[in-house]
Write an enzyme that holds these catalytic residues in place. Structure first.
Site, PDB file in Angstrom:
ATOM      1  N   ASP A 121       3.244  -4.206   7.621  1.00 60.51           N
ATOM      2  CA  ASP A 121       1.982  -3.481   7.503  1.00 60.51           C
ATOM      3  C   ASP A 121       0.867  -4.489   7.768  1.00 60.51           C
ATOM      4  O   ASP A 121       0.553  -5.325   6.933  1.00 60.51           O
ATOM      5  CB  ASP A 121       1.855  -2.875   6.102  1.00 60.51           C
ATOM      6  CG  ASP A 121       0.517  -2.177   5.871  1.00 60.51           C
ATOM      7  OD1 ASP A 121      -0.382  -2.280   6.733  1.00 60.51           O
ATOM      8  OD2 ASP A 121       0.366  -1.547   4.806  1.00 60.51           O
TER       9      ASP A 121
ATOM     10  N   CYS B  17      -4.749   2.512  -3.707  1.00 56.79           N
ATOM     11  CA  CYS B  17      -3.504   2.999  -3.093  1.00 56.79           C
ATOM     12  C   CYS B  17      -2.378   1.979  -3.252  1.00 56.79           C
ATOM     13  O   CYS B  17      -1.594   1.739  -2.331  1.00 56.79           O
ATOM     14  CB  CYS B  17      -3.703   3.348  -1.622  1.00 56.79           C
ATOM     15  SG  CYS B  17      -4.776   4.758  -1.350  1.00 56.79           S
TER      16      CYS B  17
ATOM     17  N   HIS C 267       0.856  -1.180   0.000  1.00 57.16           N
ATOM     18  CA  HIS C 267       0.000   0.000   0.000  1.00 57.16           C
ATOM     19  C   HIS C 267       0.897   1.238   0.000  1.00 57.16           C
ATOM     20  O   HIS C 267       2.029   1.198   0.472  1.00 57.16           O
ATOM     21  CB  HIS C 267      -0.874  -0.035   1.265  1.00 57.16           C
ATOM     22  CG  HIS C 267      -1.927   1.022   1.344  1.00 57.16           C
ATOM     23  ND1 HIS C 267      -1.642   2.318   1.718  1.00 57.16           N
ATOM     24  CD2 HIS C 267      -3.273   0.979   1.119  1.00 57.16           C
ATOM     25  CE1 HIS C 267      -2.761   3.028   1.724  1.00 57.16           C
ATOM     26  NE2 HIS C 267      -3.760   2.248   1.365  1.00 57.16           N
TER      27      HIS C 267
ATOM     28  N   LYS D 298     -10.244  -0.296  10.093  1.00 61.85           N
ATOM     29  CA  LYS D 298     -10.427  -1.578   9.408  1.00 61.85           C
ATOM     30  C   LYS D 298     -10.759  -2.698  10.395  1.00 61.85           C
ATOM     31  O   LYS D 298     -11.232  -3.762   9.997  1.00 61.85           O
ATOM     32  CB  LYS D 298      -9.183  -1.926   8.600  1.00 61.85           C
ATOM     33  CG  LYS D 298      -8.828  -0.914   7.511  1.00 61.85           C
ATOM     34  CD  LYS D 298      -7.618  -1.350   6.730  1.00 61.85           C
ATOM     35  CE  LYS D 298      -7.036  -0.219   5.894  1.00 61.85           C
ATOM     36  NZ  LYS D 298      -7.938   0.263   4.845  1.00 61.85           N
TER      37      LYS D 298
ATOM     38  N   GLN E 276      -4.367  -5.117   6.866  1.00 64.53           N
ATOM     39  CA  GLN E 276      -5.297  -6.169   6.459  1.00 64.53           C
ATOM     40  C   GLN E 276      -5.076  -7.451   7.249  1.00 64.53           C
ATOM     41  O   GLN E 276      -6.032  -8.138   7.616  1.00 64.53           O
ATOM     42  CB  GLN E 276      -5.163  -6.455   4.954  1.00 64.53           C
ATOM     43  CG  GLN E 276      -5.392  -5.267   4.049  1.00 64.53           C
ATOM     44  CD  GLN E 276      -6.830  -4.789   4.051  1.00 64.53           C
ATOM     45  OE1 GLN E 276      -7.758  -5.520   4.391  1.00 64.53           O
ATOM     46  NE2 GLN E 276      -7.024  -3.534   3.658  1.00 64.53           N
TER      47      GLN E 276
END
Length: 404
Positions: free
Chosen positions: A197, A362, A122, A223, A200
């Protein structure tokens, strides 16, 4: 048992209609909906309990501080961090990654040093490293996915050289749904720090940072069924001790004089200014809700949704799905043959009450690699159902008839 009807009843927005149709919310990769228990906690925090945190001596300040600081231990439990003192509270993954870029990496990298990234990152895990490329001459080393969208750990490790200062990698691609074996990556690089990251990853699977052994793991609250403007980053204490402050202001200091400043201990050292008090309290409630359902249960439910969706999509020979990595999360980026743009698909599906995301998500380097300027992304969450997969397929079939 996974009681999907009860879970759906916990999310009030799911009972509404859009354009005269039942809402089918499949834009969870961008931002998830909120359970009533979290909404109530935020309302109560503003209407009955609000005050600034830290240093206040009155009842409301003490109450707000207790609730706010209590979230640190909730996040530590959610990520199985060794201690809550390794949790830095912030506004989300973007702030967390920038903190590492400015606080840890910037003082340690120079001309010709390398940062290893995957092409599936991302922008939040790309742009901060471009800053170091522009300003300090760092070289960005890119790892491309296999043809099926997989990103093998050994492929990432093959990109590591003696000049590698950091590996920055997604745990789960927000476009492909690919799950990356970050544990194997960390095990293969020894002392080279690994930043993950988890925007998700932490949503779709249990995360154990102690087992993964990574140095940094960033999460974002909106999220995770929590408020926007909330999040955190796990940092190994040894890395915290190596970091300079990211921002200056209140809370992160110990003493300020005309001639010098001394800093607070971590994690407060990295938390300048009045924080997102209510947002963070809401995040803690959302994570408690998820853990109450069970992360293993959520992962199993979403795995079934992913398998069912993949089966339904496979029967549509005019539909292209980007990424077929084994064990992928329930995230599907789609294009339809016949010239329909992703924005067309999104607009038509919206008329049927189906919310998806359209665009480059993104992740422009990945989209360029795939040769797809935009896709229509359906991303599933803990409250979605196979009936909603069927509704999506019916909507896609309508799009194909209109544009095929």
């Amino acid at each position: 048992m996974y009681d999907i009807d009860k879970i759906r009843a916990d999310f009030p927005i799911l009972s509404r209609e859009v354009n005269g149709q039942p809402l089918t919310y499949l834009d969870n990769g961008a931002s998830a909906q909120k359970p009533q228990v979290m909404i109530d906690a935020v309302t109560r925090a503003y209407s009955e309990e609000y005050s600034n945190v830290h240093r206040g001596l009155h009842f409301l300040s003490n109450l707000a501080t207790e609730k706010y600081e209590g979230v640190r231990s909730i996040i530590a439990r959610f990520l199985n961090a060794p201690t809550e003192d390794e949790i830095v509270l912030n506004s989300g993954t973007t702030e967390g990654i920038n903190m590492v870029a400015y606080g840890w990496a910037a003082p340690r990298v120079g001309e010709g040093d390398e940062i290893v990234l995957t092409i599936a990152e991302h922008h939040a895990n790309i742009v901060p490293w471009h800053f170091l490329r522009e300003r300090q001459g760092v070289k960005l080393v890119w790892v491309e996915p296999d043809e099926d969208g997989s990103i093998p750990a050994d492929k990432v490790l093959a990109a590591v050289t003696e000049r590698t200062k950091l590996i920055a990698v997604t745990h789960c691609s927000n476009v492909l749904g690919t799950v990356v074996d970050v544990k194997a990556i960390k095990a293969g690089v020894g002392d080279v720090p690994v930043l993950v990251d988890g925007s998700q990853g932490a949503v779709h699977m249990p995360v154990d940072v102690t087992d993964l052994d990574v140095d940094f793991y960033a999460i974002t609250g909106h999220k995770l069924y929590g408020p926007s403007g909330s999040g955190a980053i796990y940092c190994k204490r040894a890395r915290m001790d190596e970091m300079r402050p990211f921002m200056g202001g209140g809370d992160m200091i110990r003493e300020v004089t005309r001639d010098e400043v001394s800093y607070n201990d971590p994690p407060m050292k990295f938390e300048a200014g009045t924080p997102g008090i209510v947002q963070t309290i809401g995040l803690g409630v959302a994570l408690d809700y998820m853990m109450g359902v069970g992360m293993e249960n959520i992962a199993a439910h979403e795995a079934k949704l992913a398998a069912y969706a993949a089966e339904r999509f496979a029967g549509l020979n005019w539909l292209n799905v980007q990424g077929h990595a084994p064990g992928k999360a329930a995230i599907f980026s789609l294009t339809v043959e016949g010239g329909a743009h992703a924005h067309d698909l999104s607009t038509i599906l919206d008329k049927k009450g189906i919310a998806i995301r359209a665009g480059h998500h993104c992740a422009q380097p990945l989209m360029d690699h795939l040769g797809a300027p935009a896709t229509a992304r359906a991303s599933f969450g803990m409250y979605n159902t196979t009936d909603e997969v069927d509704r999506l397929v019916e909507g896609l079939e309508l799009c194909h008839r209109l544009f095929g």
